[in-house]
Structures are given as C-alpha cells and as structure tokens.
Design an enzyme around this catalytic site. Structure first.
Site, PDB file in Angstrom:
ATOM      1  N   LYS A 293       0.834  -1.217   0.000  1.00 31.08           N
ATOM      2  CA  LYS A 293       0.000   0.000   0.000  1.00 31.08           C
ATOM      3  C   LYS A 293       0.865   1.262   0.000  1.00 31.08           C
ATOM      4  O   LYS A 293       0.651   2.165  -0.789  1.00 31.08           O
ATOM      5  CB  LYS A 293      -0.929   0.026   1.219  1.00 31.08           C
ATOM      6  CG  LYS A 293      -1.970  -1.069   1.234  1.00 31.08           C
ATOM      7  CD  LYS A 293      -2.963  -0.869   2.370  1.00 31.08           C
ATOM      8  CE  LYS A 293      -2.332  -0.912   3.743  1.00 31.08           C
ATOM      9  NZ  LYS A 293      -1.840  -2.242   4.160  1.00 31.08           N
TER      10      LYS A 293
ATOM     11  N   ARG B 153      -9.777   1.007   8.177  1.00 31.83           N
ATOM     12  CA  ARG B 153      -9.231  -0.290   8.536  1.00 31.83           C
ATOM     13  C   ARG B 153     -10.221  -1.119   9.345  1.00 31.83           C
ATOM     14  O   ARG B 153      -9.916  -2.247   9.713  1.00 31.83           O
ATOM     15  CB  ARG B 153      -7.993  -0.055   9.379  1.00 31.83           C
ATOM     16  CG  ARG B 153      -6.820  -0.958   9.075  1.00 31.83           C
ATOM     17  CD  ARG B 153      -5.744  -0.525  10.044  1.00 31.83           C
ATOM     18  NE  ARG B 153      -4.488  -1.165   9.938  1.00 31.83           N
ATOM     19  CZ  ARG B 153      -3.467  -0.734   9.199  1.00 31.83           C
ATOM     20  NH1 ARG B 153      -3.612   0.304   8.417  1.00 31.83           N
ATOM     21  NH2 ARG B 153      -2.326  -1.356   9.259  1.00 31.83           N
TER      22      ARG B 153
ATOM     23  N   ARG C  37      11.860  -5.167   5.170  1.00 30.37           N
ATOM     24  CA  ARG C  37      11.556  -3.761   4.867  1.00 30.37           C
ATOM     25  C   ARG C  37      12.413  -2.810   5.697  1.00 30.37           C
ATOM     26  O   ARG C  37      12.624  -3.031   6.888  1.00 30.37           O
ATOM     27  CB  ARG C  37      10.074  -3.529   5.174  1.00 30.37           C
ATOM     28  CG  ARG C  37       9.625  -2.101   5.032  1.00 30.37           C
ATOM     29  CD  ARG C  37       8.152  -2.026   4.794  1.00 30.37           C
ATOM     30  NE  ARG C  37       7.373  -2.280   6.004  1.00 30.37           N
ATOM     31  CZ  ARG C  37       6.048  -2.261   6.012  1.00 30.37           C
ATOM     32  NH1 ARG C  37       5.376  -2.029   4.899  1.00 30.37           N
ATOM     33  NH2 ARG C  37       5.400  -2.500   7.123  1.00 30.37           N
TER      34      ARG C  37
ATOM     35  N   ARG D 186      11.099  -0.730  11.212  1.00 30.95           N
ATOM     36  CA  ARG D 186      10.025  -0.389  12.141  1.00 30.95           C
ATOM     37  C   ARG D 186       9.970  -1.409  13.270  1.00 30.95           C
ATOM     38  O   ARG D 186      10.143  -2.593  13.032  1.00 30.95           O
ATOM     39  CB  ARG D 186       8.684  -0.392  11.391  1.00 30.95           C
ATOM     40  CG  ARG D 186       8.398   0.906  10.701  1.00 30.95           C
ATOM     41  CD  ARG D 186       7.224   0.820   9.763  1.00 30.95           C
ATOM     42  NE  ARG D 186       6.085   0.069  10.262  1.00 30.95           N
ATOM     43  CZ  ARG D 186       4.959  -0.104   9.583  1.00 30.95           C
ATOM     44  NH1 ARG D 186       4.836   0.434   8.384  1.00 30.95           N
ATOM     45  NH2 ARG D 186       3.978  -0.811  10.076  1.00 30.95           N
TER      46      ARG D 186
ATOM     47  N   ARG E  81      -0.194  -8.712  13.274  1.00 28.11           N
ATOM     48  CA  ARG E  81      -0.807  -7.734  12.372  1.00 28.11           C
ATOM     49  C   ARG E  81      -1.644  -8.436  11.311  1.00 28.11           C
ATOM     50  O   ARG E  81      -2.708  -7.942  10.924  1.00 28.11           O
ATOM     51  CB  ARG E  81       0.283  -6.863  11.724  1.00 28.11           C
ATOM     52  CG  ARG E  81       0.797  -5.799  12.686  1.00 28.11           C
ATOM     53  CD  ARG E  81       2.144  -5.251  12.297  1.00 28.11           C
ATOM     54  NE  ARG E  81       2.157  -4.610  10.997  1.00 28.11           N
ATOM     55  CZ  ARG E  81       3.271  -4.358  10.313  1.00 28.11           C
ATOM     56  NH1 ARG E  81       4.449  -4.724  10.798  1.00 28.11           N
ATOM     57  NH2 ARG E  81       3.212  -3.762   9.160  1.00 28.11           N
TER      58      ARG E  81
HETATM   59  P1  ADP Z   1       0.806  -1.961   7.922  1.00 26.61           P
HETATM   60  O1  ADP Z   1      -0.300  -1.661   6.958  1.00 26.61           O
HETATM   61  O2  ADP Z   1       2.056  -2.338   7.222  1.00 26.61           O
HETATM   62  O3  ADP Z   1       0.417  -2.894   9.030  1.00 26.61           O
HETATM   63  P2  ADP Z   1       0.701   0.776   8.925  1.00 26.61           P
HETATM   64  O4  ADP Z   1       1.903   1.635   8.883  1.00 26.61           O
HETATM   65  O5  ADP Z   1      -0.429   1.100   8.010  1.00 26.61           O
HETATM   66  O6  ADP Z   1       1.222  -0.686   8.722  1.00 26.61           O
HETATM   67  O7  ADP Z   1       0.119   0.767  10.424  1.00 26.61           O
HETATM   68  C1  ADP Z   1       0.915   0.521  11.543  1.00 26.61           C
HETATM   69  C2  ADP Z   1       0.043   0.430  12.800  1.00 26.61           C
HETATM   70  O8  ADP Z   1      -0.650   1.677  13.014  1.00 26.61           O
HETATM   71  C3  ADP Z   1      -1.069  -0.608  12.755  1.00 26.61           C
HETATM   72  O9  ADP Z   1      -0.607  -1.892  13.114  1.00 26.61           O
HETATM   73  C4  ADP Z   1      -2.063  -0.024  13.751  1.00 26.61           C
HETATM   74  O10 ADP Z   1      -1.673  -0.257  15.082  1.00 26.61           O
HETATM   75  C5  ADP Z   1      -1.970   1.467  13.515  1.00 26.61           C
HETATM   76  N1  ADP Z   1      -2.962   1.943  12.503  1.00 26.61           N
HETATM   77  C6  ADP Z   1      -2.673   2.423  11.256  1.00 26.61           C
HETATM   78  N2  ADP Z   1      -3.804   2.772  10.615  1.00 26.61           N
HETATM   79  C7  ADP Z   1      -4.834   2.491  11.458  1.00 26.61           C
HETATM   80  C8  ADP Z   1      -6.256   2.620  11.379  1.00 26.61           C
HETATM   81  N3  ADP Z   1      -6.859   3.102  10.276  1.00 26.61           N
HETATM   82  N4  ADP Z   1      -6.997   2.222  12.437  1.00 26.61           N
HETATM   83  C9  ADP Z   1      -6.420   1.737  13.541  1.00 26.61           C
HETATM   84  N5  ADP Z   1      -5.087   1.583  13.697  1.00 26.61           N
HETATM   85  C10 ADP Z   1      -4.289   1.961  12.671  1.00 26.61           C
END
Ligand code: ADP
Length: 218
Positions: free
Chosen positions: A13, A86, A125, A158, A169
């Site tokens: 993404k 999400r 990554r 990260r 996750r």
């Molecule tokens: P990835 O998609 O690779 O898991 P992200 O960088 O999008 O990683 O998100 C990292 C963390 O941030 C998630 O595991 C979650 O804890 C939090 N997060 C991100 N976007 C949301 C969202 N829309 N709602 C709730 N938590 C979120």
C-alpha cells in the site's frame, strides 16, 4: 480523485500510494505514517497509540477517525488513503462524512497477496525516518546498503516489523480489516489487484485503471 487502497500489511500500500500521489498530484495520507509522526513528536495521540501499534493491534477508531478527518481537510486536490479505513466502522464514518459534503470515494483498489510473501516483504523492509521512502533489503535495495537514496539518512526497521508482530498484524487484518473489503464490495466495484509480483508490474496495472478514471474526470 479520491482513492482507497486496501490490502494486508506488506501488500504494498505504502509503495503504491506514493507512486499514485506523484503521478496524479493527489495527497498521500497514510494513517500509519501519521501515527508514527505523532509518536515521534511525543503528542498525547502518539502516546495513546503506542501500545496498540507495538503489539500489532489497531488503535481505537475514535482516535484514528478524528486524526484522519483533520488530515483530509488539506485534500482538496484529491487523496489516496493508505491504511484507512481499517475497520467497517471507520469505512462507514468516512462514507457518511464524504456524503455530507456531496462527495464520495471514486475508486477502491484491493491489493491481494499471500501471507508468506507478506512476512518476507515486511521483515526485509527498511524505511527512511526523514522522507518516508521505503526499501527492501532484497527486492528494492537502496544504492548503498542502509542509506536512503534521496537524502542520505540511515535507514531503520520499524519496531512492528519483526516476525512475531507481523503475525499479529496479519491476524488483526483478517479479523478486522478484511471485512472492509466486503463492506465496499457490497456497495460498489472494488478492483482486486494481484500484488504478489514486482512493484513495477503491479504499478502498471494500477496506473492503467487510474489513467482511465483520471482522463474521465479531467
Ligand atoms: P501496515 O499496513 O504495514 O500494518 P501501517 O503503517 O499502516 O502498517 O500501520 C501501523 C500500525 O498503526 C497498525 O498496526 C495499527 O496499530 C496502527 N494503525 C494504522 N492505521 C490504522 C487505522 N486506520 N486504524 C487503527 N489503527 C491503525
């Protein structure tokens, strides 16, 4: 143009949203990046989000929805949403907020990829803490190992990119975010895109679809 890109963690993404933002001049809003910036700045939101993120769980909807509504105020030229919505609740709130302004999402794309590919991608990554550029030690290495091509900053991993947290996750994704794909599919067309291949190949498929749409909307 308002675009939502869905997909499991590691589906690509972030990589593709950046390319979309560059090509179509829309704002790239990554909820994960915004949360990481809040943490780095030590804000109240950042402190509240920290524990959830490190465990691979979702940050509560009310925190994320407020944060994203604020961020979307700057999106008059269009937006590509990365990591948001999400949960089905987030998707409903977003639809209602846009409908209240007479708008809506123009395109929803779903990046589809196997779990095995995801784990290999995420654990390899590395990202630039300064500009957010993302690399992979094998698939997308920087010119000099460990150093950002764009600004020379030292790349970092990260804290939630370890194998154990990645498994959490993924579980969170299947439980809470895959239903968002079904939510959109019940209301509109969703483009499923095979995202297991090379980033350039996947980008080509995405651009072909969006070029058509951008041409129509101009
Ligand atoms: P990835 O998609 O690779 O898991 P992200 O960088 O999008 O990683 O998100 C990292 C963390 O941030 C998630 O595991 C979650 O804890 C939090 N997060 C991100 N976007 C949301 C969202 N829309 N709602 C709730 N938590 C979120």
């Amino acid at each position: 143009m308002r675009i939502v890109l869905l997909g499991a963690p590691g589906a690509g993404k972030g990589t593709h949203c950046k390319r979309i933002a560059d090509r179509y001049g829309v704002l790239h809003l990554s909820s994960g990046d915004i949360l990481r910036r809040e943490r780095a700045a030590g804000t109240e939101l950042g402190r509240k989000a920290q524990g959830y993120m490190d465990a691979g769980a979702l940050v509560p909807d009310e925190l994320v929805v407020e944060m994203m509504s604020r961020a979307m105020k700057d999106a008059s030229a269009g937006v590509v949403l990365d990591g948001f919505p999400r949960t089905v609740n987030q998707a409903e709130v977003l639809d209602k907020a846009l409908a209240a302004k007479g708008g809506g999402i123009d395109v929803v794309m779903n990046l589809v990829v196997d779990d095995g590919v995801v784990v290999a991608r995420i654990t390899g990554r590395r990202s630039c803490p300064k500009c957010g550029a993302v690399y992979h030690v094998k698939n997308m290495p920087p010119k000099v190992a460990g150093v950002c091509d764009k600004d020379g900053a030292a790349l970092v991993q990260r804290p939630d990119d370890t194998e154990e947290v990645v498994r959490n996750r993924l579980e969170t994704y299947y439980r809470q975010t895959e239903p968002v794909v079904d939510y959109y599919k019940s209301k509109r067309t969703v483009d499923d895109i095979d995202a297991s291949g090379d980033a350039d190949v996947v980008a080509k498929v995405i651009f072909e679809k969006l070029d058509r749409l951008a041409g129509k909307k101009k």
